[in-house]
Structure formats: structure tokens, C-alpha cells
Design a protein around this motif. Structure first.
Motif, PDB file in Angstrom:
ATOM      1  N   VAL A 319       0.835  -1.200   0.000  1.00 51.66           N
ATOM      2  CA  VAL A 319       0.000   0.000   0.000  1.00 51.66           C
ATOM      3  C   VAL A 319       0.870   1.249   0.000  1.00 51.66           C
ATOM      4  O   VAL A 319       0.653   2.184  -0.783  1.00 51.66           O
ATOM      5  CB  VAL A 319      -0.949  -0.011   1.224  1.00 51.66           C
ATOM      6  N   ALA A 320       1.894   1.237   0.856  1.00 52.60           N
ATOM      7  CA  ALA A 320       2.794   2.389   0.915  1.00 52.60           C
ATOM      8  C   ALA A 320       3.454   2.615  -0.437  1.00 52.60           C
ATOM      9  O   ALA A 320       3.566   3.757  -0.912  1.00 52.60           O
ATOM     10  CB  ALA A 320       3.846   2.178   1.997  1.00 52.60           C
ATOM     11  N   MET A 323       1.027   4.172  -2.847  1.00 50.06           N
ATOM     12  CA  MET A 323       0.837   5.599  -2.543  1.00 50.06           C
ATOM     13  C   MET A 323       1.997   6.433  -3.066  1.00 50.06           C
ATOM     14  O   MET A 323       1.806   7.469  -3.696  1.00 50.06           O
ATOM     15  CB  MET A 323       0.728   5.795  -1.027  1.00 50.06           C
ATOM     16  N   THR A 326       2.187   6.679  -6.891  1.00 47.13           N
ATOM     17  CA  THR A 326       1.209   7.535  -7.555  1.00 47.13           C
ATOM     18  C   THR A 326       1.361   8.996  -7.173  1.00 47.13           C
ATOM     19  O   THR A 326       0.642   9.841  -7.681  1.00 47.13           O
ATOM     20  CB  THR A 326      -0.219   7.075  -7.195  1.00 47.13           C
ATOM     21  N   THR A 327       2.284   9.305  -6.275  1.00 40.41           N
ATOM     22  CA  THR A 327       2.418  10.706  -5.883  1.00 40.41           C
ATOM     23  C   THR A 327       3.785  11.302  -6.216  1.00 40.41           C
ATOM     24  O   THR A 327       3.872  12.471  -6.573  1.00 40.41           O
ATOM     25  CB  THR A 327       2.181  10.870  -4.367  1.00 40.41           C
ATOM     26  N   THR A 637      -5.384   7.482   4.481  1.00 40.37           N
ATOM     27  CA  THR A 637      -6.137   7.397   3.228  1.00 40.37           C
ATOM     28  C   THR A 637      -6.631   8.776   2.823  1.00 40.37           C
ATOM     29  O   THR A 637      -6.546   9.160   1.649  1.00 40.37           O
ATOM     30  CB  THR A 637      -7.334   6.444   3.400  1.00 40.37           C
ATOM     31  N   TYR A 640      -3.947  10.784   1.375  1.00 46.50           N
ATOM     32  CA  TYR A 640      -3.630  10.270   0.047  1.00 46.50           C
ATOM     33  C   TYR A 640      -4.626  10.809  -0.970  1.00 46.50           C
ATOM     34  O   TYR A 640      -4.249  11.277  -2.059  1.00 46.50           O
ATOM     35  CB  TYR A 640      -3.667   8.741   0.102  1.00 46.50           C
ATOM     36  N   ARG A 643      -3.987  14.344  -1.723  1.00 48.18           N
ATOM     37  CA  ARG A 643      -2.828  14.490  -2.592  1.00 48.18           C
ATOM     38  C   ARG A 643      -3.212  14.182  -4.041  1.00 48.18           C
ATOM     39  O   ARG A 643      -2.866  14.918  -4.965  1.00 48.18           O
ATOM     40  CB  ARG A 643      -1.712  13.557  -2.114  1.00 48.18           C
ATOM     41  N   LEU A 644      -3.985  13.104  -4.209  1.00 46.54           N
ATOM     42  CA  LEU A 644      -4.380  12.718  -5.569  1.00 46.54           C
ATOM     43  C   LEU A 644      -5.201  13.815  -6.220  1.00 46.54           C
ATOM     44  O   LEU A 644      -5.115  14.044  -7.418  1.00 46.54           O
ATOM     45  CB  LEU A 644      -5.184  11.415  -5.533  1.00 46.54           C
ATOM     46  N   ASN A 650       3.363  17.376  -2.571  1.00 44.83           N
ATOM     47  CA  ASN A 650       4.089  16.177  -2.149  1.00 44.83           C
ATOM     48  C   ASN A 650       4.662  16.284  -0.752  1.00 44.83           C
ATOM     49  O   ASN A 650       4.572  15.354   0.042  1.00 44.83           O
ATOM     50  CB  ASN A 650       5.222  15.907  -3.134  1.00 44.83           C
ATOM     51  N   PHE A 653       2.176  15.963   1.879  1.00 46.78           N
ATOM     52  CA  PHE A 653       1.719  14.570   1.934  1.00 46.78           C
ATOM     53  C   PHE A 653       2.707  13.681   2.701  1.00 46.78           C
ATOM     54  O   PHE A 653       2.327  12.923   3.588  1.00 46.78           O
ATOM     55  CB  PHE A 653       1.517  14.053   0.509  1.00 46.78           C
ATOM     56  N   LEU A 657       2.167  11.687   6.007  1.00 44.88           N
ATOM     57  CA  LEU A 657       2.361  10.237   6.001  1.00 44.88           C
ATOM     58  C   LEU A 657       3.235   9.808   7.178  1.00 44.88           C
ATOM     59  O   LEU A 657       3.007   8.768   7.795  1.00 44.88           O
ATOM     60  CB  LEU A 657       3.050   9.839   4.687  1.00 44.88           C
TER      61      LEU A 657
END
Lengths: 723, 247, 231
Positions: A319-320, A323, A326-327, A637, A640, A643-644, A650, A653, A657
Motif C-alpha cells: 500500500v505504501a 501511494m 502515484t504521488t 487514506t 492520500y 494528494r491525488l 508532495n 503529503f 504520512l
């Protein structure tokens, strides 16, 4: 004939230097039981210091020599002994090894910090201008003559010192029986200090004499000492006379290779790797050791990983990775993406060194093999090449293991290090060649090879983001495999073998097969890591898979905790995420970060359980507090999603995180005392420190011992966590 | 020395030298099924060295070791173990990172790996734990156990390999009296099941209680062999043990 | 006065207890034998007395002064000398170098050698021989010579007879008796009674980390037979 004599003199000069360095190594090893991997690096630092004094500051040679050899080097040796080495008495061989390897890395970093690499620092030999001495059929330069004379003087001096001086006799006595020297009223600590002072001085002397040849370059000068190691192994790290004999054999062999080896592109690397080859051969012809019984009792404790813990760890990682993929920008992904493939290489150490106790310093060489396979068989993106990378690396691992099986401890470490040098100095640099005209081998094509991105399910994974996710998934799967091994038959067997080979053999275990299995398994995992690393780099060269990198990965995995998958992640994150991040945030640190891996190893290598334990312990309350955990997941989440949607950038984010788990842990910690009160109210016993960690986190008490016996059955419940 | 045709283990004139010192000097002994054979003697007499020579950890300089009818002098410890030889160690050689259950499981798995006997290892392990009486601590890591219980774990590990010949090196040292009594019972039981047991032990009461034959080793030589009663009366033994006081 | 006194000593390794409250005294000028089967804790008792192993409870008194925590080299300088089990020598050093190591206690090498060769003429003939190549008896003599070179007030001997032929053991104990006559107090550990009881003034039998019996040697014969052979 003249040529023969000339190269005999070349060989004897080398022999003289190796003898000087190796005798220092033997001295420190026998009196304190620590094999100093950084011994050569001490010589390297001395050579640089001498250059600084003599040529940069223009001091006269005698004064510069005096200051380096008789003041700075002994002081440095004493410093090493009192600050670092003394604390290592009674620790396991792995810990001693990690500390001295880290010291090596630190000293290379230090040299590169003080003397910026790439600057030309000519270091003339002694009396360079003077006409060589005429010996009739050949000549000998003043430098050569001085070197040989110095070695003879060292041999005689050491002999007299060790048999005539009382402290010298005490030094030999300490080798025989340390506690008996105490009963005699001698002070063994003083003996150790003197041994390190003397040993470091000898390393310095050798370093100054050898440096004019290859020139001043920190890493290669530190590893040149491999030849001296070979000489010391001749004397089984104990006998000084045999060490001198070994030095002569190694020196002459190198001299004649320089003179008579045909000049072609296949053999240039062979000459450079020849000390390592000699070391490897010497190790193999050493007499067979007896089966090992119990060694120093290790105080390490790696709890049995749980399936749920492993799955949670794997899932969190993936998952990390998604994330981040995608960022982050592509450039950042290329930098930080290396965490996962290198992490897989570090993971390969867990079953081998962590479970089975077999030290290997050549994991990146196996990774290099995986990379080569990927480059050639994976042309066009065939994912099947990954399987081949694993299989071929595993096969090579098994072949290496076969001779290496007879070795253990420090000898195994030296053998695998020698193998790594043979590969990265010679084999990996071979140009294209044919095997009996049957097929062609083209390793790194004598330079570098391109690697095609993997193509599967009709997609080409050629962007850093998808490559990072693939590597993260692979890491997670391998981590689960390692957890599964630890919980199963093979894992138990490996841990058993680490503790007592004698017991395993008398129970009917085939040690050879077991060791082969774990070597092959480990090399296969490293090969997978190398293959994925190669696809990320898109073009690979021998320089990506060098011994020094293996050393870094090994040292930091031990620091993280070699017996658990978390340790591997720790190593990869420290090396390939933390350090680059540091230099991005504070560009001024760029010159200093070279010191960090070494410094970390020196400082933390002593904790047998690894840093991951402490980290995991910090997170324990969080894992117990379900409500807080859920809130944290939601928060992460949420960040995230923000951020999306580009609501936050970044940096925000990443800060969120990192902040989320930290705040959550604190919150869980605050919530916990109440839980204890409640539990206490019901008469239940709840302790803040899990029983297994008493004695590590705080001193043992009688009550703890009893309680441990009673409560060990609960350990899995208590310690549910990562890895 | 007697050459018992029944013997599961026969040692013939085994000699071991360390440098100039003779650690074992032409030692011979037999172990027959159903019997506990005792081996006593002062520290440094060579008892553990003899076990090392029998199990193949130390190659003898002369002499032969037979398991059943088979000469095993030249083969390694692993294959000897697979021929039904098992031992414990005076200096415990436990797998300290594993629990009691895992220690025994390792041995059971090893046997399952090579033999045709495919008994369920879980059941084998559980029945052994039950038998050696360690059910309460089965999940404890062995380095947390007192020595007496560690000795039992080593025994349990041996049993998991289903040995025919069992060499026990000071199994009762570190045990308390209750433990030793239970242990003596277990030993007799094992012998009755047809295992040939060789017992090195300093607890003479135990040796005299459970052994049918006792050998006395002194300076690497067997100075006396006989029943416990004979040994207690033997002149040479009394001198070796009690010296001037006895005479 | 008691040269050595152990009060309620408890000690162990890791978390395994070995000694459960040892009380033992060595009066000045006497020879005390500490006997008992393997694993009874005899060597641990000696190591505690010599400062090599810290007790978990109890006091160690040397010449009436409490010495818990005093390092072994300091005790050595104060006249306590332990000759450990398995020959207290450095096998890779020559006889002379072995003796030379004793000069750390402050005694001159010449004096050490004179005393050693006086008592053990055989060693004088082997002065440049490597100690590890001496016979077992000679090695033990060297160990004793080193111990006695410093003129200790208290000598601790651990398993003097181990692995030695009875005739050599007797020879060694004659020397022990001689040393005792010169006024040195001695504590001897032996697994087997053998010759030591002929020399000892008192004996203590150690079983399972406790002193089971103390007395004059003659009073103990039956207990010993029981302890060792069960009859």
C-alpha cells in the motif's frame, strides 16, 4: 633470467608489505579475538595522512613518518581498542564482524570526506629520483630495497619484542589464556591496547609503503589489503612465521603474474583479482575444522513471526509503495525505487546469515548475476527471465557454497568477500567469450548492458512507478516466503544448525545438503533482487554490484536485525531512502552521508536483536489499540486522496504520512495507562515491558526469570507485529 | 573383551591420541539391547572422548567401531546416526533459539526426511514430550530452562530419531533428586524396549541402580568391568577413587 | 586467624544456580581439602574465592577483609594465588617465559627462578622448552612453581591430580605438604579423595552446591565412599 629476477624483486617487495600489514592483523586478532576488517583501511588513512603532511604541507620525510607511524597510528589504535573493540568481548562473531566492517566503511567515508576523490595526489616512492642499486643482472630501486629491509627489521623486531620484552610475552600469554594473565597480575587491557597500537602502526607502515604503487584512492587502497589477509590466513591468523611465509608466496605469485601473464583483455582483470583468488584457494586448502559445537552464547532474540503479522507487514508495504508510486515524481521514484530490489537482496541474508548463521559478503555479486540474466534473457521484456535469474543465481550460489561449506565464521566471511572481489574485478569485466565454441557468454559485455523493461499482460512496465510497485510486491512476497521458512521445517533446521552442528550431525542431519539448500535459496533471492534492480536501472555495469555495497547491505541488515524481515527493510530504507532524502533536504550533508552507514554499524551493530526490535516495540501499543489504528488508517487514506486531488503538495503529503503513525503511536501510548489501570482493577497482571525483553530494556530480576518460564507460552500473542 | 554377538554397538581397541597424550588406550566395550551399560571414571579419564569416537565426531587413531555387524569406523556422524545411534552431550548442545517442542521436532523431521517410517512428526513429538514429562514447558525456549530439564530435552531429541543405541553423557547432572528418580525409571523402560543404553554418569547411585554392567575408565584405559556390586568391591577402582583412604 | 572465609556464598552461571550458600574457612597455616562429585560446585567456589566469578550473594573475606568485587589481579598482588584446573600454564610460552609472567606481581625474575628451580630441579633442566610439550606432571609442577614464586599467603589448587598418574600425584602432594609446612595456607579442590586426604588438616564434602560434611579426614572416609561409589 633478468626478467625473472626483476619480477622476483617486485614480488618480494609486495611480500614485504603484505608481511608487515598481515603481522599487525595477526597481532590484534590473536590478542583480542577480533578480526579487523578495517585493518587495511587504517593503512589507507595513514597513507593519506602521510601524503598530507609530507607533500601537501611539505614537512620533511622523517618528521612526517615519525608523526604518522609513532604518534597518530598508535593513538588511533588505542582509541579503537578502548572506544570500540573492548566492548565487543563476549559478543558473537557476527557482531564483531559487523563492527569492523562498519569501521572499514566509516574510514573509507572519512578519507573521502577529508580528501575529496578525483583530485590527483601524486605520492612518489621513497628516493624516487635516485639511481637504482645495481645488483649485476638486475637492479633494485631504493624504495624496493627499503621496503624489503623494513620488513626484515619488523620480523626481527617483533620476534625480539615478543620473546624478550615482558609485555610482549604477556601478549603471547594473553593468546593462550586471558584469565590466567589476570591471575598473574598482568593487566590484559593494557596488553590489548598495546596490541592495537602496534598493529595499527604496522598497518600504517604497510599503507605508506604500498600507496605509491597503486596511488591514493580510498576504497581500492583499503581492499588492496586482501593480499595481506591471504598471507595472514596462511598462518591461520595465529602464527607470525607462517604469515611471513604466506606473504612471500602471495607476493611472489603476484610479482610473477605481473611479469609473465599474457597481456590480453581476458586476463587484465585476473591480475587485479589475483590476491582474492589466492585468498580463496588458501582458504580452501586449510585443514578441515572439526564439527562445531556451541559457540559464544548469543543473546539474540528474534521472536517467531506470525502469519498475520507477516501479511500485515506485506500489505502495508505494498500500500505504501502504491501511494508513493502515484504521488512522487519520476526522478524521485528512480531514486527511492531502489529500496525494494536492494531490500530483496538484504532479505536474502535473513535465512542465510540470520537463521543459519552463515555469513556471506557476496550477496550483491549474486544480484549481479541476476542482473546479467535479466539483461540477456529478458531482452524484449520476457517476465520468464525473472525465473531464470533466480535459478541461475541459485545455481551459482550452490557452486560457491560447495567449497565454502568447509568454512565458518570469519573464514567464511573472508571466502565470500574474496569471491565478490573475483567477480567484480575480473569475471564481471570479461568481454564476450565463447565456451568450447558451444555458446557465447556475454556478461556485462566488457562495459555495461541495457536491460529491457518487463512486458506482461500486454503492458510494458517501463515507467518508474509501475517498476516500483512490481519490486514492492516482489519484496512483500519474498518477505512472506522468509516468514514461512522461519515457521516451517527448514527454518527450525537452520536455527538448529546455527546453534550446534555437532548435535545436528549426530541426529542424522545431512549438513552439506542443508547448507547447499540455504546458500542456493539465498543466492536465488539475491538474484531476483538483482534482476529487478536491473530493470529499474535500465542499464547495468559491474560497478553496481561491488563488494563495498555488499558490505553496506550486510552491516545495515545486522543493525536492523538479521533474524527478521524487518531488518532487511531497515537496511534498504536507510541506504536508499534515508540517505538520499537527507541530502535532498540538507544538500550540505552530501559530503557527510558517506560516514553514516559505517557510523550506524559501529554504534548499533552491538545490539544483537537489531534496531527493528526497538522500532517494533514502539509501535506495539498502536497495534493493540484498534480504535486508534483505524483512525490512523482513515487519516492516511484521507491525506492520500487529498494528494491525488492535488489539494496538497508532495511535501505536505509525505509529512502527513510520517506524522500519522507517530501521532497515532503517541495517542495509543496515552490510551494505554488507562487500560492497565482497568486490567489491574480486575486483578490481572499486565506489564509494560514484554517478558522477553526484560534484561534487554532493563536489568534482569529473579522475578523476571520465573515469570519468563511461566509466560513464554504467550509470546506470540504478546509480540504480534511486523515481520 | 567379550565379543557379544548380540551387541548393537561394539567398540574394539579404540585408541585416540591428542598430540603426545593418549586419551583412549585400546578401549573395548559392547552395548547389548535391553541393557544399560555404565561407564564411570574420574574427570579427564576419556569418557566424552570415547563418545566422540563412537559417534564419529572424532576419528580414532586405531581400533574399530561396529553398529550391529556393520563397521562404521570410516563413516561420518550423520550416517552413523541414521544407523540408529544417538547421543546426548555433557556440555549441552541444545538448539537454544528454539522451544522444547521445536528442538524435538527438528530431530523428528530429520528422521522423517530420510527414513521410510512416515509417522506423523507432530504426534511423535507430542508423545515424547509427554514421556519425558515436559508438557508444561513445551513452548518455552530451552535457554530459559534449568539444566536438569535441558538434559531431558536432549534425551527427547534422541528419542525422536528412534535410536537403537543411546549414549548418554552425564544426563543426571543438574537434575534434582526427584528428577533423577524419574529419569532412572525412564532409562530402565527404554532399555526394556530394546534400546542399548550406554550411560556416563557421576551420580553413582543412579549408575549402580540402573546398570547391568559397569566399566571403569581411568587414564584412557578400562581398569575394571563388572556388575555394580563387583565394581564397588574392586581393589583397582577403590584405589583410583579413594586412594590412600581406602587402604 | 582465618586466611580465607566464605560466608553464605551463592553463585551461578547465566540463571542456573550452582552454589547455594557455601560456608567455608581456611585457618592460617592449614590445608583444607574441598571434595565432591562432578558438578557439585567446587571449581566455582574457588573461582569466587579468587575473584574470577562474582557471587550473587554472600561475602568473601581474605585475611579478615571483605574483598567482594576486588579484581583478581589485585587479589593476586595481595598474596592470593589460584592454580586453575587443567594446568595453570601458558602452553605456547617457554618455561622461563611462564615464570617471567609472574614478575607482574612485583617479584624479581631472578628470585622467581631461584625459588622455582630449588623446589623443582626438573624444571631447571627444561628452561627453554615450550611448556605445552612438558609431561603432565611437569606442567603441573610449573603451574605450582609459578604460583609459589610470589610467596603467596594463600594457595588455591584446583584439581591438581587431574589426568595424572597416581605416582606423580603423590609426588605433587609431597610438595604441597612441604609448602604447607612452610606456613602457606592451602585450599585444594579434588574430585577424588586419593592422596589429598593424607595431606589435609580438614576436609569438606560439597554436594549439589552445599557443604554436606566438614571434618578431619579420618572422620570422612565412610562419607566419601558413600558419595562416590554408593557403598
Amino acid at each position: 633470467m633478468d626478467k625473472f629476477l626483476t619480477f622476483t624483486i617486485v614480488g618480494l617487495t609486495l611480500a614485504a608489505i603484505y608481511a608487515i600489514i598481515a603481522s599487525g592483523l595477526v597481532l590484534t586478532y590473536t590478542t583480542t579475538g577480533i578480526f579487523n576488517f578495517a585493518h587495511g583501511a587504517a593503512g589507507m588513512l595513514a597513507a593519506f595522512t602521510y601524503w598530507q603532511l609530507r607533500y601537501d604541507w611539505g614537512w620533511s620525510a622523517p618528521i612526517a613518518l615519525f608523526v604518522v607511524l609513532l604518534v597518530l597510528a598508535p593513538l588511533f589504535g588505542v582509541l579503537l581498542e578502548t572506544v570500540i573493540m573492548r566492548g565487543l568481548q563476549g559478543t558473537t562473531e557476527t557482531v564483531k564482524l559487523v563492527v569492523s566492517i562498519s569501521l572499514l566503511l566509516f574510514m573509507i567515508g572519512l578519507a573521502q570526506l577529508i580528501w575529496r576523490p578525483g583530485v590527483s595526489r601524486p605520492m612518489p616512492s621513497f628516493f624516487e629520483g635516485r639511481t637504482p642499486i645495481d645488483l649485476g643482472p638486475t637492479t633494485i630501486t631504493w624504495h624496493q630495497a627499503i621496503t624489503i629491509a623494513v620488513a626484515i627489521a619488523v620480523a626481527i623486531g617483533l620476534r625480539i619484542f615478543l620473546t624478550r620484552a615482558r609485555i610482549g610475552i604477556a601478549m603471547r600469554a594473553a593468546v593462550d589464556d586471558r584469565s590466567l594473565t589476570m591471575l598473574n597480575g598482568a593487566r590484559p587491557n593494557r596488553v590489548s591496547m598495546l596490541a592495537w597500537a602496534l598493529g595499527t602502526s604496522l598497518a600504517a607502515l604497510g599503507g605508506i609503503l604500498i600507496a605509491p604503487g597503486p596511488g591514493l584512492e580510498a576504497a581500492s587502497l583499503s581492499l588492496l589489503i586482501v593480499s595481506a589477509y591471504a598471507a595472514a590466513v596462511f598462518g591461520r591468523l595465529r602464527s607470525l612465521p607462517m604469515t611471513f611465509v604466506g606473504a612471500i608466496v602471495v607476493g611472489l605469485a603476484e610479482g610473477y603474474l605481473a611479469g609473465y601473464l599474457p597481456q590480453n583483455q581476458y586476463l587484465t582483470g585476473f591480475r587485479i583479482a589475483s590476491p582474492a583468488i589466492i585468498l580463496f584457494i588458501v582458504l580452501l586448502v586449510l585443514p578441515n575444522p572439526r564439527l562445531r559445537g556451541r559457540m559464544t552464547r548469543s543473546r539474540e532474540f528474534f521472536p517467531m513471526p506470525t502469519i498475520t503479522g507477516g501479511l500485515g507487514f506485506a500489505l502495508t508495504l505494498v500500500v505504501a509503495a502504491v501511494m508513493l508510486a502515484t504521488t512522487l515524481s519520476d526522478a524521485d521514484l528512480i531514486t527511492y525505487g531502489r529500496v525494494f530490489p536492494i531490500g530483496i537482496v538484504a532479505l536474502s541474508l535473513v535465512p542465510l546469515a540470520g537463521f543459519a548463521g552463515q555469513i556471506s559478503l557476496c550477496q550483491l555479486s549474486f544480484a549481479g548475476i541476476g542482473a546479467i540474466v535479466m539483461a540477456h534473457l529478458g531482452a524484449g521484456g520476457d517476465p520468464l527471465a525473472l525465473v531464470w535469474a533466480v535459478l541461475i543465481a541459485a545455481a551459482v550460489g550452490a557452486v560457491v557454497a560447495l567449497p565454502a561449506l568447509r568454512l565458518s565464521g570469519i573464514y567464511l566471511a573472508l571466502g565470500t568477500a574474496a569471491f565478490a572481489v573475483i567477480l567484480d574485478r575480473w569475471v564481471f569485466n570479461l568481454p564476450r567469450f565463447e565456451v568450447f565454441g558451444l555458446f557465447e557468454v556475454n556478461l556485462f559485455a566488457g562495459g555495461s548492458v541495457a536491460v529491457d523493461p518487463i512486458r506482461a499482460f500486454g503492458t510494458e512496465f517501463d515507467d518508474p512507478a509501475s517498476q516500483m510497485i512490481i519490486a514492492a510486491v516482489a519484496f512483500a512476497l519474498v518477505a512472506l516466503l522468509v516468514v514461512w521458512i522461519r515457521r516451517g521445517r527448514l527454518g527450525r533446521r537452520l536455527l538448529a544448525m546455527k546453534d550446534s552442528e555437532a548435535a545436528c550431525a549426530t541426529l542424522g542431519l545431512n549438513l552439506l545438503r542443508t547448507k547447499l539448500t540455504v546458500f542456493a535459496l539465498s543466492a536465488g533471492i539475491a538474484g531476483l533482487g538483482g534482476a529487478l534492480y536491473a530493470t529499474q536501472l535500465t542499464s547495468v555495469q559491474p560497478g553496481n554490484f561491488e563488494l563495498v555495497q555488499s558490505l553496506q547491505v550486510f552491516a545495515l541488515t545486522v543493525v536492523g536485525g538479521i533474524g527478521a524481515v524487518g531488518g532487511a527493510l531497515f537496511a534498504a530504507v536507510s541506504l536508499y531512502a534515508f540517505l538520499p532524502l537527507l541530502t535532498t533536504l540538507w544538500p550540505a550533508t552530501v559530503r557527510w552521508v558517506g560516514l553514516l552507514p559505517g557510523a550506524t554499524g559501529i554504534g548499533l551493530g552491538r545490539n544483537p536483536n537489531g534496531a527493528v526490535h526497538e522500532i517494533r516495540q514502539g509501535f506495539l501499543p498502536l497495534l493493540a489499540a484498534r480504535a486508534v489504528l483505524t483512525v490512523m488508517c482513515v487519516a492516511v487514506t484521507g491525506a492520500y486522496v487529498l494528494r491525488l486531488l492535488d489539494f496538497i503538495d508532495n511535501w505536505t503529503f509525505v509529512v502527513l504520512l510520517i506524522a500519522c503513525p507517530v501521532i497515532a503511536t503517541i495517542a495509543a501510548g496515552l490510551a494505554k495507562p488507562r487500560a492497565v489501570e482497568v486490567a489491574a482493577g480486575h486483578g490481572a497482571e499486565l506489564h509494560d515491558v514484554p517478558v522477553e525483553w526484560r534484561g534487554i530494556d532493563r536489568p534482569w530480576t529473579e522475578a523476571d526469570a520465573e515469570e519468563l518460564d511461566r509466560r513464554l507460552g504467550l509470546s506470540e500473542v504478546e509480540l504480534r507485529g511486523v515481520g | 573383551m567379550s565379543a557379544d554377538t548380540n551387541a548393537l554397538l561394539s567398540v574394539h581397541d579404540v585408541t585416540v591420541r591428542f598430540g603426545g597424550n593418549v586419551a583412549l588406550d585400546e578401549v573395548s566395550l559392547d552395548a547389548v539391547p535391553g541393557c544399560v551399560t555404565g561407564l564411570i571414571g574420574p574427570n579427564g579419564a576419556g569418557k566424552t572422548t570415547l563418545f566422540n569416537a563412537i559417534t564419529g565426531l572424532l576419528p580414532p587413531d586405531a581400533g574399530r567401531v561396529l553398529l550391529g555387524k556393520r563397521d562404521v569406523t570410516k563413516i561420518g556422524p550423520t550416517r552413523r546416526a541414521r544407523l540408529g545411534l544417538a547421543r546426548t552431550f555433557q556440555r549441552l548442545e541444545l538448539f537454544s533459539l528454539l522451544s522444547v517442542r521445536e528442538n524435538i521436532r527438528v530431530a523428528a523431521d530429520i528422521r522423517r526426511g530420510w527414513s521410510r517410517d512416515k509417522a506423523n512428526p507432530t504426534e511423535v513429538v507430542e508423545s515424547i514430550i509427554d514421556r519425558i514429562g515436559l508438557s508444561d514447558v513445551a513452548d518455552a525456549r530451552v535457554d530459559a530452562l534449568p539444566t536438569g530439564q535441558c538434559r531431558l530435552v536432549e534425551l527427547g531429541r534422541c528419542l525422536a530419531t528412534r535410536p537403537q543405541v543411546l549414549l548418554l553423557d552425564e544426563p543426571a547432572s543438574g537434575q534434582n533428586e526427584t528428577e533423577t528418580a524419574a529419569f532412572a525409571e525412564l532409562l530402565v523402560e527404554l532399555a526394556h524396549e530394546g534400546i542399548a543404553v550406554v550411560l556416563v554418569e557421576h551420580d553413582v547411585h543412579l549408575v549402580m541402580n540402573v546398570c547391568q554392567t559397569v566399566h571403569v575408565l581411568d587414564f584412557g584405559r578400562i581398569i575394571a568391568t563388572g556388575t555394580p556390586e563387583e565394581i564397588q568391591q574392586n581393589e583397582a577402582v577403590l584405589t583410583a577413587y579413594l586412594g590412600s583412604v581406602a587402604t | 586467624m582465618n586466611l580465607l572465609e566464605l560466608r553464605e556464598i551463592r553463585a551461578g552461571y547465566d540463571r542456573i544456580d550452582v552454589l547455594f550458600g557455601i560456608d567455608l574457612v581456611v585457618p592460617e597455616g592449614s590445608v583444607v581439602a574441598l571434595l565432591g562429585p562432578n558438578g557439585a560446585g567446587k571449581s566455582t567456589t574457588l573461582r569466587v574465592a579468587a575473584g574470577l566469578h562474582p557471587p550473587t550473594a554472600g561475602d568473601v573475606l581474605v585475611a579478615g577483609r571483605r574483598v567482594n568485587g576486588v579484581p583478581p589481579e589485585e587479589l593476586a598482588r595481595r598474596g592470593l594465588c589460584l592454580i586453575p584446573e587443567g594446568r595453570g600454564i601458558f602452553p605456547n610460552l617457554t618455561v622461563r617465559e611462564n615464570l617471567r609472567m609472574m614478575s607482574y606481581t612485583g617479584v624479581k625474575l631472578a628470585d622467581i627462578e631461584e625459588r622455582a628451580f630449588d623446589r623443582f630441579p626438573r624444571l631447571g633442566e627444561r628452561i627453554v622448552q615450550t611448556a605445552g610439550t612438558l609431561s603432565g606432571g611437569e606442567q603441573q609442577m610449573l603451574a605450582m612453581a609459578r604460583g609459589l614464586a610470589t610467596d603467596p599467603a594463600l594457595l588455591l589448587l584446583d584439581e591438581l591430580s587431574m589426568g595424572l598418574a597416581p605416582i606423580i600425584v603423590e609426588e605433587l602432594y609431597e610438595i604441597v605438604a612441604q609448602v604447607a609446612r612452610e606456613g602457606v595456607s592451602i585450599l585444594v579442590v579434588e574430585q577424588f579423595a586419593s592422596t589429598v586426604l593424607g595431606v589435609a588438616d580438614y576436609a569438606a564434602i560439597l554436594v549439589h552446591g552445599r557443604v554436606a560434611r566438614v571434618g578431619r579426614p579420618a572422620e570422612l572416609a565412610d562419607d566419601l565412599s558413600e558419595a562416590y561409589l554408593g557403598a
